[in-house]
Structures are given as C-alpha cells and as structure tokens.
Design a protein around this motif. Structure first.
Motif, PDB file in Angstrom:
ATOM      1  N   HIS A   1      28.859  40.077 -51.092  1.00  0.00           N
ATOM      2  CA  HIS A   1      27.819  39.878 -50.079  1.00  0.00           C
ATOM      3  C   HIS A   1      26.905  41.096 -50.047  1.00  0.00           C
ATOM      4  O   HIS A   1      27.365  42.235 -50.000  1.00  0.00           O
ATOM      5  CB  HIS A   1      28.445  39.647 -48.704  1.00  0.00           C
ATOM      6  N   PRO A   2      25.583  40.882 -50.055  1.00  0.00           N
ATOM      7  CA  PRO A   2      24.663  42.014 -50.189  1.00  0.00           C
ATOM      8  C   PRO A   2      24.551  42.918 -48.963  1.00  0.00           C
ATOM      9  O   PRO A   2      24.121  44.065 -49.082  1.00  0.00           O
ATOM     10  CB  PRO A   2      23.314  41.346 -50.491  1.00  0.00           C
ATOM     11  N   THR A   3      24.927  42.433 -47.785  1.00  0.00           N
ATOM     12  CA  THR A   3      24.740  43.275 -46.588  1.00  0.00           C
ATOM     13  C   THR A   3      25.952  43.342 -45.671  1.00  0.00           C
ATOM     14  O   THR A   3      25.924  44.067 -44.675  1.00  0.00           O
ATOM     15  CB  THR A   3      23.542  42.774 -45.748  1.00  0.00           C
ATOM     16  N   ILE A   4      27.000  42.609 -45.960  1.00  0.00           N
ATOM     17  CA  ILE A   4      28.192  42.642 -45.102  1.00  0.00           C
ATOM     18  C   ILE A   4      29.323  43.378 -45.821  1.00  0.00           C
ATOM     19  O   ILE A   4      29.637  43.093 -46.976  1.00  0.00           O
ATOM     20  CB  ILE A   4      28.657  41.216 -44.721  1.00  0.00           C
ATOM     21  N   VAL A   5      29.909  44.329 -45.129  1.00  0.00           N
ATOM     22  CA  VAL A   5      31.137  44.978 -45.583  1.00  0.00           C
ATOM     23  C   VAL A   5      32.274  44.371 -44.775  1.00  0.00           C
ATOM     24  O   VAL A   5      32.193  44.318 -43.536  1.00  0.00           O
ATOM     25  CB  VAL A   5      31.083  46.507 -45.369  1.00  0.00           C
TER      26      VAL A   5
ATOM     27  N   ALA B   1      42.078  60.522 -46.345  1.00  0.00           N
ATOM     28  CA  ALA B   1      41.421  61.089 -45.164  1.00  0.00           C
ATOM     29  C   ALA B   1      40.020  60.499 -45.102  1.00  0.00           C
ATOM     30  O   ALA B   1      39.171  60.827 -45.937  1.00  0.00           O
ATOM     31  CB  ALA B   1      41.372  62.610 -45.270  1.00  0.00           C
ATOM     32  N   ASN B   2      39.769  59.624 -44.133  1.00  0.00           N
ATOM     33  CA  ASN B   2      38.506  58.894 -44.073  1.00  0.00           C
ATOM     34  C   ASN B   2      37.502  59.609 -43.179  1.00  0.00           C
ATOM     35  O   ASN B   2      37.838  60.012 -42.068  1.00  0.00           O
ATOM     36  CB  ASN B   2      38.750  57.480 -43.537  1.00  0.00           C
ATOM     37  N   PHE B   3      36.272  59.742 -43.661  1.00  0.00           N
ATOM     38  CA  PHE B   3      35.257  60.452 -42.890  1.00  0.00           C
ATOM     39  C   PHE B   3      33.874  59.883 -43.169  1.00  0.00           C
ATOM     40  O   PHE B   3      33.608  59.339 -44.237  1.00  0.00           O
ATOM     41  CB  PHE B   3      35.265  61.953 -43.250  1.00  0.00           C
ATOM     42  N   LEU B   4      33.001  60.031 -42.186  1.00  0.00           N
ATOM     43  CA  LEU B   4      31.579  59.731 -42.341  1.00  0.00           C
ATOM     44  C   LEU B   4      30.765  61.003 -42.454  1.00  0.00           C
ATOM     45  O   LEU B   4      29.756  61.061 -43.144  1.00  0.00           O
ATOM     46  CB  LEU B   4      31.071  58.937 -41.138  1.00  0.00           C
ATOM     47  N   GLU B   5      31.197  62.033 -41.723  1.00  0.00           N
ATOM     48  CA  GLU B   5      30.433  63.278 -41.642  1.00  0.00           C
ATOM     49  C   GLU B   5      31.393  64.464 -41.728  1.00  0.00           C
ATOM     50  O   GLU B   5      32.573  64.335 -41.424  1.00  0.00           O
ATOM     51  CB  GLU B   5      29.678  63.369 -40.299  1.00  0.00           C
ATOM     52  N   ASN B   6      30.851  65.607 -42.131  1.00  0.00           N
ATOM     53  CA  ASN B   6      31.563  66.875 -41.992  1.00  0.00           C
ATOM     54  C   ASN B   6      30.544  68.013 -42.023  1.00  0.00           C
ATOM     55  O   ASN B   6      29.340  67.771 -42.036  1.00  0.00           O
ATOM     56  CB  ASN B   6      32.665  67.041 -43.051  1.00  0.00           C
TER      57      ASN B   6
ATOM     58  N   MET C   1      33.314  50.756 -39.066  1.00  0.00           N
ATOM     59  CA  MET C   1      33.539  50.417 -40.470  1.00  0.00           C
ATOM     60  C   MET C   1      34.453  51.438 -41.147  1.00  0.00           C
ATOM     61  O   MET C   1      35.380  51.094 -41.870  1.00  0.00           O
ATOM     62  CB  MET C   1      32.196  50.336 -41.205  1.00  0.00           C
ATOM     63  N   PHE C   2      34.204  52.718 -40.923  1.00  0.00           N
ATOM     64  CA  PHE C   2      35.025  53.734 -41.569  1.00  0.00           C
ATOM     65  C   PHE C   2      36.343  53.946 -40.834  1.00  0.00           C
ATOM     66  O   PHE C   2      37.371  54.249 -41.438  1.00  0.00           O
ATOM     67  CB  PHE C   2      34.252  55.060 -41.663  1.00  0.00           C
ATOM     68  N   PHE C   3      36.339  53.753 -39.511  1.00  0.00           N
ATOM     69  CA  PHE C   3      37.492  54.124 -38.688  1.00  0.00           C
ATOM     70  C   PHE C   3      38.715  53.258 -38.978  1.00  0.00           C
ATOM     71  O   PHE C   3      39.848  53.718 -38.859  1.00  0.00           O
ATOM     72  CB  PHE C   3      37.110  54.020 -37.206  1.00  0.00           C
TER      73      PHE C   3
ATOM     74  N   VAL D   1      41.113  41.239 -39.409  1.00  0.00           N
ATOM     75  CA  VAL D   1      39.968  41.108 -40.300  1.00  0.00           C
ATOM     76  C   VAL D   1      38.765  41.809 -39.657  1.00  0.00           C
ATOM     77  O   VAL D   1      38.491  41.625 -38.469  1.00  0.00           O
ATOM     78  CB  VAL D   1      39.631  39.628 -40.581  1.00  0.00           C
ATOM     79  N   CYS D   2      38.094  42.629 -40.464  1.00  0.00           N
ATOM     80  CA  CYS D   2      37.013  43.485 -39.965  1.00  0.00           C
ATOM     81  C   CYS D   2      35.700  43.126 -40.669  1.00  0.00           C
ATOM     82  O   CYS D   2      35.655  43.098 -41.904  1.00  0.00           O
ATOM     83  CB  CYS D   2      37.348  44.953 -40.221  1.00  0.00           C
ATOM     84  N   TYR D   3      34.652  42.877 -39.881  1.00  0.00           N
ATOM     85  CA  TYR D   3      33.338  42.506 -40.411  1.00  0.00           C
ATOM     86  C   TYR D   3      32.281  43.498 -39.924  1.00  0.00           C
ATOM     87  O   TYR D   3      32.246  43.841 -38.730  1.00  0.00           O
ATOM     88  CB  TYR D   3      32.940  41.106 -39.938  1.00  0.00           C
ATOM     89  N   PHE D   4      31.389  43.900 -40.836  1.00  0.00           N
ATOM     90  CA  PHE D   4      30.336  44.858 -40.479  1.00  0.00           C
ATOM     91  C   PHE D   4      29.028  44.448 -41.155  1.00  0.00           C
ATOM     92  O   PHE D   4      28.956  44.374 -42.382  1.00  0.00           O
ATOM     93  CB  PHE D   4      30.733  46.275 -40.913  1.00  0.00           C
ATOM     94  N   ASN D   5      28.017  44.189 -40.336  1.00  0.00           N
ATOM     95  CA  ASN D   5      26.722  43.755 -40.849  1.00  0.00           C
ATOM     96  C   ASN D   5      25.799  44.964 -40.987  1.00  0.00           C
ATOM     97  O   ASN D   5      25.394  45.564 -39.990  1.00  0.00           O
ATOM     98  CB  ASN D   5      26.118  42.721 -39.899  1.00  0.00           C
TER      99      ASN D   5
END
Length: 563
Positions: free
Chosen positions: A494-498, A324-329, A357-359, A510-514
């Motif tokens: 990579h220090p800043t990319i997920v 179950a993926n979440f950022l907030e609750n 990124m989380f979704f 493929v998913c990239y997030f800076n």
C-alpha cells in the motif's frame, strides 16, 4: 523467548544541556532533571537515558570526556546525581548514562601527558599514533566531522587519529591497558547504582591495522573513515571482552549505538550471548540522505521506501534478538519535520500517528525530549547561529562540493543536530520556561504555541495522546502482546498505509497508520475487535477507510466474545 526486565521499559532520552535549567545560568543541569521527575512519571516513563554529564570541555557537547569519574560543573555535583538516582528510583524510574569509550577529549590527563612528553609518556600507546610521509598524513581517511582523521602531534613527525572531532582522539583498543582502565570505569558506574548504559559509537573501536589509502569519494581528496575504522573484523574480540568484564556481571541494560553492522551480524550483537541488550538501527532514520554523514547528498523518498526500511529492520532484529525503536535523538532532526513533508500537514494527527506507528513496533521504545509535545525543526538564517560542529562542517563541505551558500544553509537546517538540541518548551513564558536567562542555544520560536503547560490543559493534545499510548502498551489488557508479541507486516504494497500485526500466544493486535492527508480505503483484518487507541475522537461502526493521518490500534476479540 526468555523475558528480560528491560523489554518492558519506556525510555526517555534527556539532553541535559537543554532539558531544564534549575539555577538560571542558561544551561540545563542534573537538578533540573530531578525537579521534572513528576512530569516524567505522569507521562509514564520508566527509565531515563541521560546524554553525557562527565567532565568535558564540551567541544562535542559532552561526547569529549576529560574525566570519566567527575561530572562537568555546569551540570552539577556528584551529590546531585546521587540524589537524582535515588529520587527517580522512588518514582519507579531507572537511570541510564551514556558510555563514550571510543575516544576521550584531548584535555584528558592521558592525552595531556602525551602532549607534554610525546616520546616518553606512559600513555603513548593509549592513543593511535602514526608517522606521516613527505609532510602528508598517514592515510587519506576523512573524519566523521570532516577533514583528515589525522592531526599532527606537536613537535613531532607523528599524527594522532580521531574518528570524530580533532579534540576527540581515539583510544587504542589494541592496548590491553587501555581496555582494563575502561572496564574499571564502567564497573565504577554500575556499582553506583545506574541501570546501564547507552554505548556510544562502539563500532569504531576497531581499526583496519593496515592503515592504507582508499580511492577518494569527495572533492577534498579524502574518503570516509567508516570504510576502515568502523565494524572491522576482530571487533568481536573487544566486544566479548567488554561484556565479560563489565555488563555480564550486573543485571544491567545496554543499548548499543552500532551503525554499520550488517543484519547478518545482528545475532552476535543482540542474540542470546550478544554483546548488548539491544541496538539502534539507523537505516530508516537516515532515509533522506545518501549517507548519514553527508547531508548534501539528498534522497527523495516515499512511504513505501520508509515502510520497507522499517519492516526489514523489524524482521532482522526479530530473528536476532531485541531492538531499540526511536523516531528522534540528539543526533537526528525532529521527526514531524522529516517524515511529514508538507508543513501544512504537521499537526496533532500526523504527530500522534507517527508516535504510535513507531511506539508499537517490536522492541523497547525510546522517546526523545520534546517529541511528546511535537517539537519541530528550527530555521536558522546564517551559519553563526549554529552550535553543532557537525552542522558547521556540513555547511562548508556542501559548498566545496559545488552547492551555493543558500543551498548549504538549507541542507543543514534540514538535518542539523541542533534541531533536537534547542531548549525544551515547558510553557509560553520567555525562553519557554527552560530558564529565566538567555539559553546556551537559540530557542525555537514556536514555544509560545507548542509547550507542556498548554498541552497538559488540553485533553486532545499530543502530550495527552502520548500518555494514553504509553498506558496502552504498559497496562492495558493487550500489554503482553504489545510488548512481547512477534511482529508481522501487512498491506506491504500500500502506497500510504503502514500496517502490522502483533501476535502473542492466542492474542492479536492490528495497527494501522495512514501517512496520507486524504482518506484511504482499507479492508480490516478483523471485523470483531476492541479499539485500543485512536487519534480521532469518533469511529464509525463499520470501518472502511482511514482518515488523514489516522492511527488505529485494534485488538482482535476471541470468537463468541461479548462485551
């Protein structure tokens, strides 16, 4: 992998007290949720999880239940809930309720009978009672909300046990009668037509039966009770029985709040014969504090730290079952305020990057109310402005641990559960359109610029991005891959990319997030792709870098593919 219906859901968590006030008493209610079903449907939500609405004195905002079969009058009547379930069903939205079975309120009839008849009550063994020694509590364990887990039972030499607040006595799961009463209640709600439960604090139901002292870990001379009262050996017998007597009899979904479970036990929880459909993993949500229950023990972290926690979690859950993926609750602070450290960088791009990124991680995504418009933390000026009992405890504990009043206030402003409980921002009118009267909890003052009405009219808003993001997962040509596909991290150093891949049969996304406020060079996995989602309006022909806080979701084209 066998597909399950709940894997495709997009779940929206509602904190009913703060969602929408339909009768203008300053408190959100069930009719308020019903009136906003069109909004939820337009967003793309397929299921709502509603925090506790049972009868309660609200010491812990509903997580202290005094009657499992009645609703709290401030939320409405049972007919209101029946109407909500029916109208939501018409709109393709299922309803999940909170299940709180580790403890009751001290105002529950069982506990009230115990108070009135401490020696003869038929409910003596429904709770955990121990005799103190030399006027001292039975053990030196600290409750999650601070202070001893033991509270004197009036007019006796006994104490009752509470993992959380003093008004939340723990049930004695060693007593079969207690368990049977709870199973009967669970089945009552499932028969009513709800889709399932989010199961609260379930890893606390088993205690170490030795009840011995441990070395103190704070200046109060106490030690965290989690070492003796959470995820203890033997809990598996209770959880198997709970599942056998309730959940497994229905085609329902169950989401376990299961902190403290080591990854090697995940198979027991969410495997083929697991206790629950999915569980939350809190490790990445609590990366900024040494312990989720000790906010003054701050940890400095970077993107690599966050990435490692997320990918370790994803790999372990993927081996075991479903997450179950979440950022907030309702127990966490706002994600943009936590994960984007510099206030000047908290904007459309960083909010949408975080959201995407989380979704698209593997698992069922949860969206907490207000996350989809980028609601932020508040800043309270003094302790009297806080409602959350945990925040108030942390404030005084911080000062006992040697911090100043100013530092203590800073800590709880960062992590307070009230951050996510402020009333929802529907528009820029007084009280944010939540109510026509002063709400039960102080508003976040930025409701004038962060609200639904404004973002509905802006095609480049966080809200519109969330709608597009949900559509991509639910009904794009890459939907099967984004829902059921395996996950494979890339660019792990990579220090800043997920970044990660989702792979399903012959498909690949493929998913990239800076996570940086600067352009970051990147070599793409594929040169032949479709752009599924991008939080910038334009994209160059040859992508060689990611813009600040860019989110980019690319679907690999088959060789020889032509538009």
């Amino acid at each position: 992998m066998e597909k399950k219906w709940w894997q495709k859901e997009v779940i929206y968590q509602i904190y009913p007290k703060s969602f929408y006030d339909s009768n203008n008493d300053g408190i959100g209610d069930i009719k308020g949720i019903t009136q906003k079903l069109d909004y939820l449907q337009s967003l793309g939500i397929t299921m709502v999880w509603i925090c506790p609405i049972y009868k309660s004195p609200m010491a812990d905002n509903g997580y202290d239940i005094s009657d499992y079969y009645q609703l709290n009058p401030e939320f409405g009547e049972m007919s209101d809930l029946d109407e909500l379930i029916e109208k939501a069903k018409v709109k393709g939205i299922k309803v999940v309720l909170d299940l709180v079975i580790n403890h009751t309120s001290d105002e529950h009839p069982w506990f009230q009978d115990l108070l009135q008849n401490p020696n003869t009550s038929q409910y003596r063994d429904y709770y955990i009672l121990k005799t103190g020694e030399n006027g001292q509590p039975p053990t030196n364990w600290r409750s999650v909300f601070g202070g001893s887990v033991w509270e004197p039972l009036p007019n006796t030499d006994e104490y009752y046990f509470h993992s959380f607040d003093v008004k939340q006595p723990d049930l004695n799961w060693e007593n079969k009668e207690v368990r049977e009463e709870l199973y009967k209640m669970v089945n009552y709600w499932l028969e009513k037509g709800i889709a399932g439960f989010r199961v609260d604090a379930i890893t606390f139901i088993k205690k170490d039966q030795n009840y011995d002292n441990l070395r103190p870990d704070g200046v109060d001379g106490l030690v965290k009770c989690t070492k003796k009262a959470r995820n203890q050996p033997g809990i598996e017998e209770f959880l198997h029985e709970l599942n056998d007597e309730t959940f497994s009899k229905y085609n329902c979904v169950t989401i376990g709040e299961a902190p403290g479970v080591p990854y090697e036990q995940y198979g027991d929880y969410i495997g083929d014969n697991g206790y629950f459909s999915m569980i939350f993993d809190f490790r990445y949500a609590d990366l900024d504090v040494a312990s989720g229950s000790e906010w003054f023990r701050r940890i400095d972290w970077n993107v690599l730290d966050l990435k490692k926690l997320i990918f370790t979690s994803q790999k372990e859950i993927q081996k075991a079952g479903w997450g179950a993926n979440f950022l907030e609750n309702h127990d966490q602070n706002r994600s943009i305020s936590k994960y984007i450290k510099e206030e000047e960088n908290r904007n459309f791009y960083s909010a949408t990057m975080l959201g995407a990124m989380f979704f698209f991680l593997r698992g069922t995504p949860f969206i907490y109310q207000g996350q989809e418009i980028g609601m932020t933390n508040f800043e309270r000026k003094n302790i009297e402005e806080f409602d959350d009992i945990s925040s108030i405890d942390q404030y005084y504990r911080s000062m006992k641990e040697g911090f100043s009043e100013e530092e203590a206030l800073h800590f709880i402003n960062l992590r307070s559960r009230d951050n996510s409980r402020t009333p929802f921002h529907w528009n820029n009118k007084q009280f944010g359109g939540f109510s026509e009267v002063k709400p039960w909890l102080g508003m976040n003052e930025n409701y004038t610029t962060i609200n639904v009405e404004q973002q509905k009219q802006d095609p480049n808003s966080i809200l519109q991005f969330y709608k597009e993001m949900i559509q991509v997962r639910q009904s794009s040509e890459a939907s099967e891959c984004l829902i059921y596909g395996e996950i494979e991290p890339i660019l792990e150093d990579h220090p800043t990319i997920v970044a990660y891949k989702r792979k399903y049969r012959n498909e690949e996304v493929v998913c990239y997030f800076n996570f940086s406020s600067e352009d970051q060079k990147v070599e793409l996995e594929h040169s032949n792709f479709n752009v599924l989602l991008n939080n910038y309006e334009t994209l160059s022909e040859q992508i060689s870098s990611l813009k600040p806080y860019q989110a980019l979701i690319l679907q690999k084209k088959e060789a020889g593919y032509n538009e």
